[in-house]
Structures are given as C-alpha cells and as structure tokens.
Motif scaffolding. Sequence first.
Motif, PDB file in Angstrom:
ATOM      1  N   GLY A   1      -3.837  78.789 -86.274  1.00  0.00           N
ATOM      2  CA  GLY A   1      -2.475  78.298 -85.764  1.00  0.00           C
ATOM      3  C   GLY A   1      -2.662  77.880 -84.227  1.00  0.00           C
ATOM      4  N   GLY A   2      -2.189  77.059 -83.861  1.00  0.00           N
ATOM      5  CA  GLY A   2      -2.177  76.740 -82.181  1.00  0.00           C
ATOM      6  C   GLY A   2      -0.977  75.916 -81.758  1.00  0.00           C
ATOM      7  N   GLY A   3      -1.018  75.650 -80.521  1.00  0.00           N
ATOM      8  CA  GLY A   3       0.371  75.079 -80.048  1.00  0.00           C
ATOM      9  C   GLY A   3      -0.151  74.028 -78.632  1.00  0.00           C
ATOM     10  N   VAL A   4       0.620  73.270 -78.407  1.00  0.00           N
ATOM     11  CA  VAL A   4       0.304  72.466 -76.979  1.00  0.00           C
ATOM     12  C   VAL A   4       1.967  72.433 -76.408  1.00  0.00           C
ATOM     13  N   GLY A   5       1.833  72.402 -75.071  1.00  0.00           N
ATOM     14  CA  GLY A   5       3.261  72.238 -74.222  1.00  0.00           C
ATOM     15  C   GLY A   5       2.808  71.783 -73.010  1.00  0.00           C
ATOM     16  N   MET A   6       3.775  71.190 -72.426  1.00  0.00           N
ATOM     17  CA  MET A   6       3.751  70.134 -71.421  1.00  0.00           C
ATOM     18  C   MET A   6       5.074  70.013 -70.715  1.00  0.00           C
ATOM     19  N   ILE A   7       4.936  70.045 -69.274  1.00  0.00           N
ATOM     20  CA  ILE A   7       5.942  70.177 -68.463  1.00  0.00           C
ATOM     21  C   ILE A   7       5.722  68.920 -67.176  1.00  0.00           C
ATOM     22  N   ALA A   8       6.552  68.108 -67.194  1.00  0.00           N
ATOM     23  CA  ALA A   8       6.364  66.940 -66.128  1.00  0.00           C
ATOM     24  C   ALA A   8       7.546  66.792 -64.924  1.00  0.00           C
ATOM     25  N   ARG A   9       7.119  66.823 -63.882  1.00  0.00           N
ATOM     26  CA  ARG A   9       8.382  66.858 -62.770  1.00  0.00           C
ATOM     27  C   ARG A   9       8.224  65.846 -62.000  1.00  0.00           C
ATOM     28  N   PRO A  10       9.248  65.186 -61.404  1.00  0.00           N
ATOM     29  CA  PRO A  10       9.087  63.881 -60.643  1.00  0.00           C
ATOM     30  C   PRO A  10       8.638  64.535 -59.277  1.00  0.00           C
ATOM     31  N   VAL A  11       7.734  63.978 -58.501  1.00  0.00           N
ATOM     32  CA  VAL A  11       7.273  64.461 -57.267  1.00  0.00           C
ATOM     33  C   VAL A  11       7.659  63.280 -56.173  1.00  0.00           C
ATOM     34  N   GLY A  12       7.681  62.112 -56.400  1.00  0.00           N
ATOM     35  CA  GLY A  12       8.130  61.200 -55.622  1.00  0.00           C
ATOM     36  C   GLY A  12       7.633  59.791 -56.074  1.00  0.00           C
ATOM     37  N   ALA A  13       7.686  59.011 -55.090  1.00  0.00           N
ATOM     38  CA  ALA A  13       7.167  57.293 -55.643  1.00  0.00           C
ATOM     39  C   ALA A  13       6.270  56.865 -54.353  1.00  0.00           C
ATOM     40  N   TYR A  14       5.374  56.101 -54.662  1.00  0.00           N
ATOM     41  CA  TYR A  14       4.817  55.144 -53.805  1.00  0.00           C
ATOM     42  C   TYR A  14       5.578  53.811 -53.493  1.00  0.00           C
ATOM     43  N   VAL A  15       6.060  53.422 -52.551  1.00  0.00           N
ATOM     44  CA  VAL A  15       6.635  52.321 -52.183  1.00  0.00           C
ATOM     45  C   VAL A  15       5.843  50.878 -51.275  1.00  0.00           C
ATOM     46  N   ILE A  16       5.830  50.133 -52.051  1.00  0.00           N
ATOM     47  CA  ILE A  16       4.906  48.975 -51.369  1.00  0.00           C
ATOM     48  C   ILE A  16       5.970  47.740 -51.023  1.00  0.00           C
ATOM     49  N   ARG A  17       6.134  47.533 -49.830  1.00  0.00           N
ATOM     50  CA  ARG A  17       6.949  46.674 -49.012  1.00  0.00           C
ATOM     51  C   ARG A  17       6.234  45.757 -47.839  1.00  0.00           C
ATOM     52  N   GLU A  18       6.163  44.706 -48.081  1.00  0.00           N
ATOM     53  CA  GLU A  18       5.502  43.733 -47.063  1.00  0.00           C
ATOM     54  C   GLU A  18       3.880  44.255 -46.908  1.00  0.00           C
ATOM     55  N   GLY A  19       3.053  44.628 -47.838  1.00  0.00           N
ATOM     56  CA  GLY A  19       1.810  45.011 -47.863  1.00  0.00           C
ATOM     57  C   GLY A  19       1.492  46.448 -47.172  1.00  0.00           C
ATOM     58  N   ASN A  20       2.703  47.295 -46.868  1.00  0.00           N
ATOM     59  CA  ASN A  20       2.615  48.535 -46.262  1.00  0.00           C
ATOM     60  C   ASN A  20       2.874  49.370 -47.587  1.00  0.00           C
ATOM     61  N   VAL A  21       2.235  50.669 -47.739  1.00  0.00           N
ATOM     62  CA  VAL A  21       2.556  51.614 -48.623  1.00  0.00           C
ATOM     63  C   VAL A  21       2.970  52.842 -48.012  1.00  0.00           C
ATOM     64  N   SER A  22       4.091  53.597 -48.684  1.00  0.00           N
ATOM     65  CA  SER A  22       4.430  54.664 -48.072  1.00  0.00           C
ATOM     66  C   SER A  22       4.941  55.490 -49.179  1.00  0.00           C
ATOM     67  N   TRP A  23       4.856  56.956 -49.000  1.00  0.00           N
ATOM     68  CA  TRP A  23       4.983  57.774 -49.830  1.00  0.00           C
ATOM     69  C   TRP A  23       6.598  58.290 -49.919  1.00  0.00           C
ATOM     70  N   LYS A  24       7.378  58.348 -50.636  1.00  0.00           N
ATOM     71  CA  LYS A  24       8.903  58.973 -50.795  1.00  0.00           C
ATOM     72  C   LYS A  24       8.816  60.204 -51.642  1.00  0.00           C
ATOM     73  N   PRO A  25       8.781  61.100 -51.126  1.00  0.00           N
ATOM     74  CA  PRO A  25       8.727  62.683 -51.588  1.00  0.00           C
ATOM     75  C   PRO A  25      10.310  62.627 -52.485  1.00  0.00           C
ATOM     76  N   ALA A  26      10.257  63.241 -53.739  1.00  0.00           N
ATOM     77  CA  ALA A  26      11.619  63.548 -54.722  1.00  0.00           C
ATOM     78  C   ALA A  26      11.607  65.069 -54.474  1.00  0.00           C
ATOM     79  N   ILE A  27      12.780  65.470 -54.060  1.00  0.00           N
ATOM     80  CA  ILE A  27      13.132  66.999 -53.646  1.00  0.00           C
ATOM     81  C   ILE A  27      14.282  67.159 -54.516  1.00  0.00           C
ATOM     82  N   SER A  28      14.210  68.072 -55.783  1.00  0.00           N
ATOM     83  CA  SER A  28      15.352  68.053 -56.564  1.00  0.00           C
ATOM     84  C   SER A  28      16.297  69.154 -55.812  1.00  0.00           C
TER      85      SER A  28
END
Length: 111
Positions: A61-88
């Motif tokens: 027998g066997g099994g597989v599990g997975m958890i995924a949580r949002p952590v944020g997003a990269y925002v690209i505006r006018e050639g500039n990249v910034s990181w916006k964290p997601a806090i639950s």
Amino acid sequence: MAEQRDVVGSILTRIRDLVTTVTVYGDPIERGGVTVIPASLVVAGGGGGGGNDKVGGTGEGGGVGMIARPVGAYVIREGNVSWKPAISPGVIVLIALIGTRLVRRAIRSLG
C-alpha cells in the motif's frame, strides 16, 4: 521485493507530478499594465511498502499527500518587480496570542 519497489516508484512519480513549478507559481495575471505572479509554499510527501505474514499472505500500500498555502505574489509594474507577502488572518491571530502570552510572562517576572 520488486513489487514493493514498483509501489514506492509509483508514489514518488505522483509526488513529482504534484510538485511542479506550476503548483508553486501560478499563471501570471495581467491587468492595466501590471503583472501579478502568485506564489505558494508546497509541501508534499508520501510513503509505501509491503510485506508478508506468517501464513503466506502478502500486502502492499501507499499514499501521497500535499498541502499548498499562498505566501505572496510578485508584482511587476513599469519594469519594477516587488514582492507582496500574503499573511493569513489565522497567522495574525496566532502571532497576537503568542505576543500577548510573552508580554504577560514578562510582566509577571518583573513583579
């Protein structure tokens, strides 16, 4: 023994298929000249095995599990990249509770 390797190999293949760059980084979203690339923390695991009992029975027998949580997003505006964290909200409440408890302990130790 070969059958057990097949089960474990199958589980590892499933884990590999689950945890790809597609599950970690979402598809870019473009609106009004701004591109947002969502990101998540993905944790996956699995296991498997098999065996024989004293009367000749076998099993596997066997099994597989997975958890995924949002952590944020990269925002690209006018050639500039910034990181916006997601806090639950749950994390904010947990931090507040821990902070309150630490402050209470500190006050008690002073008095």
